[in-house]
Design an enzyme around this catalytic site. Structure first.
Site, PDB file in Angstrom:
ATOM      1  N   GLY A  84       0.827  -1.201   0.000  1.00 25.28           N
ATOM      2  CA  GLY A  84       0.000   0.000   0.000  1.00 25.28           C
ATOM      3  C   GLY A  84       0.859   1.248   0.000  1.00 25.28           C
ATOM      4  N   GLY A 143      -7.301  14.812   4.614  1.00 26.04           N
ATOM      5  CA  GLY A 143      -6.163  14.754   3.681  1.00 26.04           C
ATOM      6  C   GLY A 143      -5.975  13.401   3.031  1.00 26.04           C
ATOM      7  N   TYR A 147      -6.960   7.626   0.000  1.00 30.70           N
ATOM      8  CA  TYR A 147      -6.562   6.468   0.823  1.00 30.70           C
ATOM      9  C   TYR A 147      -7.768   5.901   1.579  1.00 30.70           C
ATOM     10  CZ  TYR A 147      -3.642   3.881   4.254  1.00 30.70           C
ATOM     11  OH  TYR A 147      -3.050   2.922   5.051  1.00 30.70           O
ATOM     12  N   TYR A 179      -2.392   3.297  14.172  1.00 26.90           N
ATOM     13  CA  TYR A 179      -1.029   3.816  13.978  1.00 26.90           C
ATOM     14  C   TYR A 179      -0.012   2.766  14.400  1.00 26.90           C
ATOM     15  CZ  TYR A 179      -2.529   8.544  12.971  1.00 26.90           C
ATOM     16  OH  TYR A 179      -3.079   9.641  12.375  1.00 26.90           O
ATOM     17  N   ILE A 180       0.811   2.348  13.447  1.00 24.28           N
ATOM     18  CA  ILE A 180       1.786   1.285  13.698  1.00 24.28           C
ATOM     19  C   ILE A 180       3.197   1.863  13.604  1.00 24.28           C
ATOM     20  CG2 ILE A 180       2.563  -1.006  12.964  1.00 24.28           C
ATOM     21  CD1 ILE A 180      -0.374  -0.898  14.000  1.00 24.28           C
TER      22      ILE A 180
HETATM   23  N1  LIG Z   1       2.066   1.994   8.964  1.00 25.23           N
HETATM   24  C1  LIG Z   1       0.856   2.199   9.483  1.00 25.23           C
HETATM   25  O1  LIG Z   1       0.702   2.807  10.544  1.00 25.23           O
HETATM   26  C2  LIG Z   1      -0.369   1.648   8.781  1.00 25.23           C
HETATM   27  C3  LIG Z   1      -1.616   1.869   9.356  1.00 25.23           C
HETATM   28  C4  LIG Z   1      -2.749   1.343   8.730  1.00 25.23           C
HETATM   29  C5  LIG Z   1      -2.624   0.603   7.569  1.00 25.23           C
HETATM   30  N2  LIG Z   1      -1.403   0.419   7.018  1.00 25.23           N
HETATM   31  C6  LIG Z   1      -1.346  -0.395   5.795  1.00 25.23           C
HETATM   32  O2  LIG Z   1      -0.454  -1.471   5.999  1.00 25.23           O
HETATM   33  C7  LIG Z   1       0.188  -1.802   4.768  1.00 25.23           C
HETATM   34  C8  LIG Z   1       1.703  -1.773   4.957  1.00 25.23           C
HETATM   35  O3  LIG Z   1       2.083  -0.473   5.371  1.00 25.23           O
HETATM   36  P1  LIG Z   1       3.587  -0.115   5.813  1.00 25.23           P
HETATM   37  O4  LIG Z   1       3.503   1.099   6.657  1.00 25.23           O
HETATM   38  O5  LIG Z   1       4.256  -1.311   6.313  1.00 25.23           O
HETATM   39  O6  LIG Z   1       4.208   0.320   4.379  1.00 25.23           O
HETATM   40  P2  LIG Z   1       5.725   0.481   3.923  1.00 25.23           P
HETATM   41  O7  LIG Z   1       6.675   0.353   5.077  1.00 25.23           O
HETATM   42  O8  LIG Z   1       5.770   1.730   3.103  1.00 25.23           O
HETATM   43  O9  LIG Z   1       5.978  -0.793   2.957  1.00 25.23           O
HETATM   44  C9  LIG Z   1       5.172  -0.921   1.834  1.00 25.23           C
HETATM   45  C10 LIG Z   1       5.515  -2.188   1.094  1.00 25.23           C
HETATM   46  O10 LIG Z   1       4.648  -2.287  -0.036  1.00 25.23           O
HETATM   47  C11 LIG Z   1       5.420  -2.359  -1.232  1.00 25.23           C
HETATM   48  N3  LIG Z   1       4.713  -1.688  -2.320  1.00 25.23           N
HETATM   49  C12 LIG Z   1       4.305  -0.397  -2.409  1.00 25.23           C
HETATM   50  N4  LIG Z   1       3.731  -0.166  -3.592  1.00 25.23           N
HETATM   51  C13 LIG Z   1       3.787  -1.329  -4.293  1.00 25.23           C
HETATM   52  C14 LIG Z   1       3.402  -1.724  -5.604  1.00 25.23           C
HETATM   53  N5  LIG Z   1       2.815  -0.867  -6.466  1.00 25.23           N
HETATM   54  N6  LIG Z   1       3.662  -3.001  -5.983  1.00 25.23           N
HETATM   55  C15 LIG Z   1       4.251  -3.885  -5.142  1.00 25.23           C
HETATM   56  N7  LIG Z   1       4.629  -3.576  -3.892  1.00 25.23           N
HETATM   57  C16 LIG Z   1       4.411  -2.310  -3.481  1.00 25.23           C
HETATM   58  C17 LIG Z   1       6.742  -1.693  -0.884  1.00 25.23           C
HETATM   59  O11 LIG Z   1       7.764  -2.121  -1.774  1.00 25.23           O
HETATM   60  P3  LIG Z   1       9.181  -1.328  -1.833  1.00 25.23           P
HETATM   61  O12 LIG Z   1       9.914  -1.746  -0.578  1.00 25.23           O
HETATM   62  O13 LIG Z   1       9.833  -1.838  -3.076  1.00 25.23           O
HETATM   63  O14 LIG Z   1       8.871   0.118  -1.845  1.00 25.23           O
HETATM   64  C18 LIG Z   1       6.936  -2.195   0.549  1.00 25.23           C
HETATM   65  O15 LIG Z   1       7.446  -3.506   0.547  1.00 25.23           O
HETATM   66  C19 LIG Z   1      -0.315  -0.809   3.732  1.00 25.23           C
HETATM   67  O16 LIG Z   1      -1.393  -1.360   3.009  1.00 25.23           O
HETATM   68  C20 LIG Z   1      -0.786   0.356   4.583  1.00 25.23           C
HETATM   69  O17 LIG Z   1      -1.765   1.107   3.935  1.00 25.23           O
HETATM   70  C21 LIG Z   1      -0.270   0.924   7.588  1.00 25.23           C
END
Ligand SMILES: NC(=O)c1ccc[n+]([C@@H]2O[C@H](COP(=O)([O-])OP(=O)(O)OC[C@H]3O[C@@H](n4cnc5c(N)ncnc54)[C@H](OP(=O)(O)O)[C@@H]3O)[C@@H](O)[C@H]2O)c1
Length: 241
Positions: A84, A143, A147, A179-180
């Protein structure tokens, strides 16, 4: 025989924790990523988990990518749609590029990826599809019209696909993290985090990626066959539905 799990965006952040936890639970794991080769190689060296690069917002790339994973690792039993992105901005200033990129990567990917594995899962009478949505898809966020729309769409996708596949032994569920503690959230200025974010979280801290991974392992289990179409909130009590 160990079950095979494919985690999109499984090389960094929450996805990396999910990949590691599934491996620790006995799954054969494949992790996909978009373009950060250095992070993917580091992850592969540390974990021994196979990594694959393709863009989950492209249907054709998913056809080729899943074909390669299935040839090298095996037919996919567990698909975790985790990849994502965010491209935040007020809606009245949002560009079509910001809208399309976020919808395509977060929501379009669920069609592109699930479509590749659903027939095999139905044929084998077992499958788990787990979609990583967000608290902001449940409650909306300033904002983040793009998403929030994509993440709410993931919940509708989850429910409809769960209905269609319940009799075939395939469950489909969503997890909504709050929030993670990932790079994305660590980039928020410390005072904003302490004054504006943490007070909203009843447990008084960020969630850890391992806590999302724990929920995935729970839903992926053979013993979780009666849980389908559900949305599991992992948000420290920040939003209750
Ligand atoms: N972090 C939070 O607090 C939070 C809260 C709620 C929901 N989420 C959801 O949890 C999920 C993971 O979030 P995260 O914070 O761990 O994200 P992140 O650290 O930015 O990692 C995102 C991962 O997704 C891959 N990715 C992004 N775009 C892609 C594409 N078009 N094709 C294939 N792979 C792709 C990235 O690859 P690269 O390494 O090559 O860039 C990376 O491995 C997401 O769906 C996010 O919306 C996160």
């Amino acid at each position: 025989m160990a079950r095979v799990a494919l985690v999109t965006g499984g090389t960094r952040g929450i996805g990396a924790a999910i990949s590691r936890a599934l491996k620790a639970s006995g799954y054969k794991v494949a992790a996909s990523y978009a373009g950060n080769d250095a992070a993917a190689e580091k992850f592969k060296a540390e974990t021994g988990i196979a990594v694959y690069k393709w863009d989950v917002s492209s249907f054709d790339a998913c056809v080729e990518g899943v074909k390669k994973v299935e040839a090298e690792v095996g037919p996919v039993d567990v698909l975790v749609n985790n990849a994502g992105i965010t491209k935040d901005g007020a809606f009245h200033k949002m560009s079509p590029e910001q809208w399309n990129a976020v919808i395509g990567t977060n929501l379009g990917s669920l069609f592109n990826m699930s479509r590749q594995v659903i027939e095999g899962m139905r044929g084998r009478k077992f499958g788990r599809i787990i979609n990583i949505s967000s608290i902001n898809g449940q409650k909306g966020q300033f904002g983040q019209v793009n998403y929030s729309a994509a993440k709410a769409g993931e919940i509708g996708f989850t429910k409809a696909l769960a209905l269609e596949n319940a009799k075939a032994g395939v469950t489909v569920n969503a997890i909504c993290p709050g929030y993670i503690n990932t790079e994305m959230v660590q980039a928020v200025p410390k005072d904003v985090l302490e004054k504006a974010i943490l007070p909203l979280i009843p447990i008084g801290r960020l969630g850890e990626p391992e806590e999302i991974a724990r929920a995935v392992v729970f839903l992926a289990a053979d013993e979780a066959g009666a849980i389908t179409g559900s949305t599991l909130s992992v948000n420290g009590g920040q939003y209750m539905v």
